[in-house]
Design a protein around this motif. Structure first.
Motif, PDB file in Angstrom:
ATOM      1  N   LEU A 252      30.258  25.496 -13.019  1.00  6.95           N
ATOM      2  CA  LEU A 252      30.970  24.294 -12.610  1.00  6.95           C
ATOM      3  C   LEU A 252      30.044  23.256 -11.981  1.00  6.95           C
ATOM      4  O   LEU A 252      30.363  22.065 -11.973  1.00  6.95           O
ATOM      5  CB  LEU A 252      32.086  24.664 -11.624  1.00  6.95           C
ATOM      6  CG  LEU A 252      33.241  25.482 -12.209  1.00  6.95           C
ATOM      7  CD1 LEU A 252      34.235  25.860 -11.117  1.00  6.95           C
ATOM      8  CD2 LEU A 252      33.945  24.705 -13.316  1.00  6.95           C
ATOM      9  N   GLY A 253      28.915  23.689 -11.425  1.00 13.47           N
ATOM     10  CA  GLY A 253      27.961  22.740 -10.853  1.00 13.47           C
ATOM     11  C   GLY A 253      28.514  21.987  -9.668  1.00 13.47           C
ATOM     12  O   GLY A 253      28.383  20.754  -9.567  1.00 13.47           O
ATOM     13  N   GLN A 254      29.137  22.715  -8.745  1.00 20.46           N
ATOM     14  CA  GLN A 254      29.680  22.121  -7.522  1.00 20.46           C
ATOM     15  C   GLN A 254      28.647  21.160  -6.921  1.00 20.46           C
ATOM     16  O   GLN A 254      27.484  21.499  -6.746  1.00 20.46           O
ATOM     17  CB  GLN A 254      30.029  23.268  -6.575  1.00 20.46           C
ATOM     18  CG  GLN A 254      30.916  22.900  -5.428  1.00 20.46           C
ATOM     19  CD  GLN A 254      30.180  22.928  -4.110  1.00 20.46           C
ATOM     20  OE1 GLN A 254      29.063  22.432  -4.011  1.00 20.46           O
ATOM     21  NE2 GLN A 254      30.800  23.496  -3.100  1.00 20.46           N
ATOM     22  N   ALA A 255      29.078  19.912  -6.618  1.00 19.41           N
ATOM     23  CA  ALA A 255      28.119  18.827  -6.359  1.00 19.41           C
ATOM     24  C   ALA A 255      27.498  18.843  -4.978  1.00 19.41           C
ATOM     25  O   ALA A 255      26.557  18.088  -4.722  1.00 19.41           O
ATOM     26  CB  ALA A 255      28.791  17.473  -6.608  1.00 19.41           C
ATOM     27  N   SER A 256      27.989  19.680  -4.080  1.00 17.50           N
ATOM     28  CA  SER A 256      27.358  19.784  -2.764  1.00 17.50           C
ATOM     29  C   SER A 256      26.258  20.835  -2.732  1.00 17.50           C
ATOM     30  O   SER A 256      25.272  20.673  -2.013  1.00 17.50           O
ATOM     31  CB  SER A 256      28.400  20.137  -1.694  1.00 17.50           C
ATOM     32  OG  SER A 256      29.309  19.092  -1.487  1.00 17.50           O
ATOM     33  N   ALA A 257      26.430  21.926  -3.487  1.00 20.14           N
ATOM     34  CA  ALA A 257      25.485  23.037  -3.343  1.00 20.14           C
ATOM     35  C   ALA A 257      25.373  23.914  -4.575  1.00 20.14           C
ATOM     36  O   ALA A 257      24.748  24.970  -4.502  1.00 20.14           O
ATOM     37  CB  ALA A 257      25.897  23.899  -2.147  1.00 20.14           C
ATOM     38  N   GLY A 258      25.940  23.515  -5.712  1.00 14.48           N
ATOM     39  CA  GLY A 258      25.983  24.395  -6.869  1.00 14.48           C
ATOM     40  C   GLY A 258      24.973  24.100  -7.955  1.00 14.48           C
ATOM     41  O   GLY A 258      25.094  24.617  -9.067  1.00 14.48           O
ATOM     42  N   GLY A 259      23.951  23.302  -7.661  1.00 12.16           N
ATOM     43  CA  GLY A 259      22.958  22.950  -8.670  1.00 12.16           C
ATOM     44  C   GLY A 259      21.960  24.073  -8.938  1.00 12.16           C
ATOM     45  O   GLY A 259      21.683  24.909  -8.075  1.00 12.16           O
ATOM     46  N   VAL A 260      21.447  24.081 -10.152  1.00 12.60           N
ATOM     47  CA  VAL A 260      20.435  25.042 -10.586  1.00 12.60           C
ATOM     48  C   VAL A 260      19.270  24.260 -11.182  1.00 12.60           C
ATOM     49  O   VAL A 260      19.473  23.325 -11.963  1.00 12.60           O
ATOM     50  CB  VAL A 260      21.019  26.009 -11.640  1.00 12.60           C
ATOM     51  CG1 VAL A 260      19.934  26.868 -12.266  1.00 12.60           C
ATOM     52  CG2 VAL A 260      22.097  26.892 -11.007  1.00 12.60           C
ATOM     53  N   GLY A 261      18.050  24.620 -10.802  1.00 10.46           N
ATOM     54  CA  GLY A 261      16.908  23.899 -11.345  1.00 10.46           C
ATOM     55  C   GLY A 261      15.596  24.546 -10.960  1.00 10.46           C
ATOM     56  O   GLY A 261      15.537  25.716 -10.593  1.00 10.46           O
ATOM     57  N   ASN A 262      14.527  23.774 -11.051  1.00  8.23           N
ATOM     58  CA  ASN A 262      13.205  24.245 -10.643  1.00  8.23           C
ATOM     59  C   ASN A 262      12.452  23.104  -9.975  1.00  8.23           C
ATOM     60  O   ASN A 262      12.940  21.958  -9.901  1.00  8.23           O
ATOM     61  CB  ASN A 262      12.431  24.836 -11.831  1.00  8.23           C
ATOM     62  CG  ASN A 262      12.342  23.899 -13.020  1.00  8.23           C
ATOM     63  OD1 ASN A 262      12.200  22.676 -12.864  1.00  8.23           O
ATOM     64  ND2 ASN A 262      12.408  24.444 -14.226  1.00  8.23           N
ATOM     65  N   ALA A 263      11.262  23.423  -9.470  1.00  2.65           N
ATOM     66  CA  ALA A 263      10.495  22.433  -8.720  1.00  2.65           C
ATOM     67  C   ALA A 263      10.087  21.252  -9.595  1.00  2.65           C
ATOM     68  O   ALA A 263      10.088  20.108  -9.142  1.00  2.65           O
ATOM     69  CB  ALA A 263       9.261  23.102  -8.107  1.00  2.65           C
ATOM     70  N   ARG A 264       9.717  21.518 -10.841  1.00  7.24           N
ATOM     71  CA  ARG A 264       9.348  20.430 -11.741  1.00  7.24           C
ATOM     72  C   ARG A 264      10.472  19.408 -11.845  1.00  7.24           C
ATOM     73  O   ARG A 264      10.242  18.192 -11.812  1.00  7.24           O
ATOM     74  CB  ARG A 264       9.043  20.993 -13.129  1.00  7.24           C
ATOM     75  CG  ARG A 264       7.773  21.785 -13.243  1.00  7.24           C
ATOM     76  CD  ARG A 264       7.701  22.439 -14.614  1.00  7.24           C
ATOM     77  NE  ARG A 264       6.455  23.171 -14.829  1.00  7.24           N
ATOM     78  CZ  ARG A 264       6.250  23.991 -15.838  1.00  7.24           C
ATOM     79  NH1 ARG A 264       7.224  24.188 -16.729  1.00  7.24           N
ATOM     80  NH2 ARG A 264       5.097  24.625 -15.967  1.00  7.24           N
ATOM     81  N   ALA A 265      11.690  19.911 -11.995  1.00  4.97           N
ATOM     82  CA  ALA A 265      12.825  19.014 -12.181  1.00  4.97           C
ATOM     83  C   ALA A 265      13.144  18.232 -10.916  1.00  4.97           C
ATOM     84  O   ALA A 265      13.497  17.049 -10.979  1.00  4.97           O
ATOM     85  CB  ALA A 265      14.041  19.811 -12.631  1.00  4.97           C
ATOM     86  N   LEU A 266      13.035  18.868  -9.746  1.00  2.16           N
ATOM     87  CA  LEU A 266      13.304  18.157  -8.505  1.00  2.16           C
ATOM     88  C   LEU A 266      12.307  17.020  -8.299  1.00  2.16           C
ATOM     89  O   LEU A 266      12.691  15.899  -7.941  1.00  2.16           O
ATOM     90  CB  LEU A 266      13.257  19.124  -7.325  1.00  2.16           C
ATOM     91  CG  LEU A 266      14.397  20.141  -7.240  1.00  2.16           C
ATOM     92  CD1 LEU A 266      14.129  21.154  -6.127  1.00  2.16           C
ATOM     93  CD2 LEU A 266      15.739  19.447  -7.021  1.00  2.16           C
ATOM     94  N   ALA A 267      11.035  17.304  -8.521  1.00  5.49           N
ATOM     95  CA  ALA A 267      10.032  16.246  -8.376  1.00  5.49           C
ATOM     96  C   ALA A 267      10.237  15.152  -9.416  1.00  5.49           C
ATOM     97  O   ALA A 267      10.102  13.950  -9.120  1.00  5.49           O
ATOM     98  CB  ALA A 267       8.633  16.844  -8.489  1.00  5.49           C
ATOM     99  N   ALA A 268      10.576  15.536 -10.637  1.00  3.69           N
ATOM    100  CA  ALA A 268      10.791  14.555 -11.691  1.00  3.69           C
ATOM    101  C   ALA A 268      12.022  13.697 -11.425  1.00  3.69           C
ATOM    102  O   ALA A 268      12.058  12.509 -11.780  1.00  3.69           O
ATOM    103  CB  ALA A 268      10.912  15.250 -13.040  1.00  3.69           C
ATOM    104  N   LEU A 269      13.064  14.282 -10.814  1.00  3.12           N
ATOM    105  CA  LEU A 269      14.266  13.523 -10.472  1.00  3.12           C
ATOM    106  C   LEU A 269      13.919  12.330  -9.594  1.00  3.12           C
ATOM    107  O   LEU A 269      14.350  11.186  -9.854  1.00  3.12           O
ATOM    108  CB  LEU A 269      15.253  14.436  -9.740  1.00  3.12           C
ATOM    109  CG  LEU A 269      16.493  13.758  -9.170  1.00  3.12           C
ATOM    110  CD1 LEU A 269      17.517  13.517 -10.267  1.00  3.12           C
ATOM    111  CD2 LEU A 269      17.107  14.597  -8.043  1.00  3.12           C
ATOM    112  N   TYR A 270      13.142  12.572  -8.540  1.00  4.45           N
ATOM    113  CA  TYR A 270      12.806  11.488  -7.615  1.00  4.45           C
ATOM    114  C   TYR A 270      11.798  10.522  -8.221  1.00  4.45           C
ATOM    115  O   TYR A 270      11.805   9.327  -7.912  1.00  4.45           O
ATOM    116  CB  TYR A 270      12.322  12.071  -6.286  1.00  4.45           C
ATOM    117  CG  TYR A 270      13.471  12.645  -5.492  1.00  4.45           C
ATOM    118  CD1 TYR A 270      14.267  11.825  -4.718  1.00  4.45           C
ATOM    119  CD2 TYR A 270      13.782  13.997  -5.563  1.00  4.45           C
ATOM    120  CE1 TYR A 270      15.350  12.334  -4.014  1.00  4.45           C
ATOM    121  CE2 TYR A 270      14.865  14.520  -4.872  1.00  4.45           C
ATOM    122  CZ  TYR A 270      15.652  13.684  -4.094  1.00  4.45           C
ATOM    123  OH  TYR A 270      16.734  14.185  -3.416  1.00  4.45           O
ATOM    124  N   THR A 271      10.941  11.026  -9.096  1.00  4.96           N
ATOM    125  CA  THR A 271      10.039  10.130  -9.817  1.00  4.96           C
ATOM    126  C   THR A 271      10.838   9.181 -10.704  1.00  4.96           C
ATOM    127  O   THR A 271      10.596   7.966 -10.729  1.00  4.96           O
ATOM    128  CB  THR A 271       9.043  10.940 -10.669  1.00  4.96           C
ATOM    129  OG1 THR A 271       8.303  11.815  -9.817  1.00  4.96           O
ATOM    130  CG2 THR A 271       8.073  10.024 -11.405  1.00  4.96           C
TER     131      THR A 271
END
Length: 379
Positions: A252-271
């Motif tokens: 369901l990807g609950q928007a407060s705390a249900g995300g799944v990812g990795n470090a590459r994606a987190l850094a790329a999101l902010y980039t």
């Protein structure tokens, strides 16, 4: 850890970051670190049994950064207004003294709506729509706007309900279509079942009996403001470790705390948001970026104490890490993820780990951020 056990690459000048990563992280359970500087990835490291750079794991409240980016884009479009009452879109929310709470109040944790009397079950907390229905009738835990306090598992259910009613589409759908898919990010607000084989479970924290006894002696009660804010007032209290390790939560990807990812994606999101990724224009225009990076809620957080400090939807990382610029912003997660952008410093940072700290402290964050900052300044 011997540095030879660290996998991945660093750009010239960022070798000290590899050394700090080897010295600081809990490598047995697994960790990842990725950094962009000047728009290019300069750090891509991982370590731990069964962990690679592609491994996916639960990022908990680092999800809030992704969700806030969606809101920023909708504000930029003119689709939602930060200073409009939530009840303008969601009339049922106007009960119990909540009629004047604005979207800005919710995003800056000033609404007083951090949970519900009697708590939410783990099954309810998996689904933003269910959370929103329960919150609609709840009286705030303090007078809205008079103070701020973190709603760890419910805040973005309110935000998501506004997004759905204002646009006809869910926050998760907007994220997929406007952010994740166009940039190829391994960050999911709703993990497809086909990717489940890449998911690695989050592990509970380790501590001696003496450490645990000292910790629990100071833990607030389940019906305290802190207990409500972290979902501990349900029966049984929420098991945070089990939360993201449940397939339904990931799906369901609950928007407060249900995300799944990795470090590459987190850094790329902010980039992608601030600097532009792979030749694309930044997602946020300067005025939008300035609004969402601006400090909004500072001082003592009623739920987390001195650990809080917020911009608009994002945490104020310039206050958490003084070597960064004043309006650095991002969001961490309770299993130990960390992510942010420093617009003036030109840095985007993503970090994940697979094991909770038993006392929710992650001292390696500061060490890694300082090492990255030193390397970026010297480059």
């Amino acid at each position: 850890m011997d540095i030879s056990e660290v996998q991945g690459t660093v750009a010239d000048g960022f070798e000290p970051v590899r050394e700090e990563f080897a010295a600081a992280v809990d490598w047995e359970s697994g960790a990842q670190l990725a950094v962009y500087a000047g728009g290019r990835r300069v750090v891509d490291l991982w370590a731990g049994d069964g962990v690679t750079g592609d491994t996916l794991t639960g990022v908990y409240s680092a999800t809030k950064g992704a969700a806030t980016l969606v809101v920023a884009l909708l504000v930029q479009d003119g689709a939602v207004d930060l200073d409009q009452p939530v009840a303008h879109w969601w009339p049922e929310f106007a009960t119990a003294g909540k009629d004047r709470i604005t979207l800005r109040d919710v995003l800056t944790h000033r609404s007083g709506v951090i949970g519900v009397d009697g708590g939410l079950t783990a099954a309810e907390l998996a689904d933003d729509r269910v959370i929103a229905r329960r919150l609609a009738g709840q009286r705030p835990y303090w007078r809205p706007g008079s103070a701020y306090g973190y709603g760890a598992f419910v805040t973005f259910a309110m935000v998501g309900e506004v997004v759905r009613r204002a646009t006809g589409r869910s926050l998760q759908e907007h994220f997929e279509e406007r952010v994740r898919a166009p940039h190829g990010l391994d960050l999911y607000l709703g993990l497809p079942e086909a990717l489940e084989d890449r998911y690695r479970e989050v592990l509970p924290g380790l501590a001696s009996p003496e450490e645990l006894a000292a910790f629990w002696a100071d833990v607030p009660g389940p019906n305290s403001v802190t207990g409500v804010g972290y979902g501990l007032n349900s029966t049984p209290p929420l098991d945070q470790v089990a939360f993201i390790n449940t397939r339904r939560v990931r799906a369901l990807g609950q928007a407060s705390a249900g995300g799944v990812g990795n470090a590459r994606a987190l850094a790329a999101l902010y980039t992608a948001a601030v600097f532009g990724l792979d030749g694309q224009s930044p997602l946020l225009k300067p005025d939008t970026l300035g609004e969402f990076a601006m400090l909004h809620s500072t001082g003592r957080d009623l739920v987390t104490g001195d650990a809080g400090q917020y911009a608009l939807g994002f945490q104020a990382k310039g206050l958490r890490y003084p070597m960064l610029s004043a309006n650095a912003f991002g969001h961490n997660g309770s299993a130990g993820a960390e992510s942010f952008a420093d617009p003036l410093g030109g840095i985007a940072f993503g970090y994940t780990r697979r094991r909770f700290s038993f006392d929710w402290s992650y001292p390696e964050h500061g060490r890694l951020v300082a090492a990255v900052h030193r390397a970026a300044c010297a480059a």
